[in-house]
Design an enzyme around this catalytic site. Sequence first.
Site, PDB file in Angstrom:
ATOM      1  N   HIS A  55      -9.606   1.309   4.848  1.00 26.41           N
ATOM      2  CA  HIS A  55      -8.363   1.560   5.579  1.00 26.41           C
ATOM      3  C   HIS A  55      -8.635   2.551   6.706  1.00 26.41           C
ATOM      4  CE1 HIS A  55      -4.292   2.695   6.533  1.00 26.41           C
ATOM      5  NE2 HIS A  55      -3.908   1.593   5.904  1.00 26.41           N
ATOM      6  N   GLU A  59      -5.554  -4.663  10.547  1.00 29.84           N
ATOM      7  CA  GLU A  59      -4.507  -3.663  10.776  1.00 29.84           C
ATOM      8  C   GLU A  59      -4.777  -2.895  12.068  1.00 29.84           C
ATOM      9  OE1 GLU A  59      -2.495  -2.587   6.797  1.00 29.84           O
ATOM     10  OE2 GLU A  59      -4.194  -1.268   7.093  1.00 29.84           O
ATOM     11  N   LYS A  76       0.132   4.212  -0.265  1.00 33.69           N
ATOM     12  CA  LYS A  76      -0.526   5.402   0.320  1.00 33.69           C
ATOM     13  C   LYS A  76      -0.288   6.618  -0.584  1.00 33.69           C
ATOM     14  CE  LYS A  76      -0.278   3.259   4.800  1.00 33.69           C
ATOM     15  NZ  LYS A  76      -0.239   3.404   6.260  1.00 33.69           N
ATOM     16  N   GLU A 133      -7.057   4.970   7.700  1.00 36.63           N
ATOM     17  CA  GLU A 133      -6.818   6.375   7.336  1.00 36.63           C
ATOM     18  C   GLU A 133      -8.033   6.947   6.617  1.00 36.63           C
ATOM     19  OE1 GLU A 133      -3.074   5.593   5.417  1.00 36.63           O
ATOM     20  OE2 GLU A 133      -2.268   5.043   7.376  1.00 36.63           O
ATOM     21  N   GLY A 169       2.428   2.344  10.804  1.00 38.61           N
ATOM     22  CA  GLY A 169       3.402   3.416  10.609  1.00 38.61           C
ATOM     23  C   GLY A 169       4.120   3.827  11.882  1.00 38.61           C
ATOM     24  N   SER A 222       3.296  -2.042  10.364  1.00 37.04           N
ATOM     25  CA  SER A 222       4.744  -2.197  10.539  1.00 37.04           C
ATOM     26  C   SER A 222       5.244  -3.606  10.188  1.00 37.04           C
ATOM     27  CB  SER A 222       5.169  -1.806  11.965  1.00 37.04           C
ATOM     28  OG  SER A 222       4.773  -0.467  12.246  1.00 37.04           O
ATOM     29  N   ASN A 266       0.876  -1.178   0.000  1.00 31.77           N
ATOM     30  CA  ASN A 266       0.000   0.000   0.000  1.00 31.77           C
ATOM     31  C   ASN A 266       0.909   1.223   0.000  1.00 31.77           C
ATOM     32  OD1 ASN A 266      -1.806   2.034   0.535  1.00 31.77           O
ATOM     33  ND2 ASN A 266      -2.354   1.329   2.599  1.00 31.77           N
TER      34      ASN A 266
END
Length: 255
Positions: A98, A170, A13, A100, A176, A216, A11
Amino acid sequence: MPNRTKLIAGNWKMNNDVAAAAKLADELAEALPEVPEGVEVLVCPPTIDITTVHARMQAAPIALGAQNVYWEAKGAYTGESSCDMLKSAGCTYCIIGHSERRGYFHETDEDMNKKAKALVAAGIVPVFCCGEPEEVREAGTYVDFVCNQVKAGLEGLEIKCPKQLVVAYEPIWAIGTGKTATAEDAQEVCGAIRETLKEMFGEELADGIRVLYGGSAKPGNIAELVAKPDVDGALVGGASLKAADFASMVVKAGE
Ligand code: PGA
């Protein structure tokens, strides 16, 4: 245990302009002229880069996915892309849900559900993300939290074959941050997700659906993650931006 093909998905991003995407795609095609048996590779660049990456990776055994989609077929939806548009650009997968997008763009379970249904109808595989924030982890209610996201996001989805759906667990506190969930943490929730999928889609389909871990994931932890019975690969953010790291994760997933 069913023999599920592992999936290592990158991904990107909101990283890489067109020139940088072309460079990374070339590096990946060179690093992965073939992939180990039992492993599938996917990259999901920003929408603006998809056609470039598609052209560069045509000969490589790497599938292409998008990071977002809109469920309507066409029309006045400024800024959005439809399933057919993604398909025409070479996408066979699309990430939805996701954290985000749920967090920064206020997407809801209902939105995910419409996206999942539109994608499956168009023949694109949704990579449905779910995962708990740190406070839910600390409160100890994370398994129910994540399974409820799966139920709400995938309710009423009609699939005939397990390869039509991928779920990615996730945990938000691990994305991250460098804080990876342990392989045991990943297995606990991925296993619970599979039980939920069994209730929703029946045992046979659920046994074949890939459930990934993300947060991660990197060359140093991929082997122990995919060694767990219900962890069928990884959704990789940061480490997917370096061809050597990503390629080494693909190789390690196949060992
Ligand atoms: P990360 O991101 O690997 O950089 O933690 C994973 C993701 O958000 O998909």
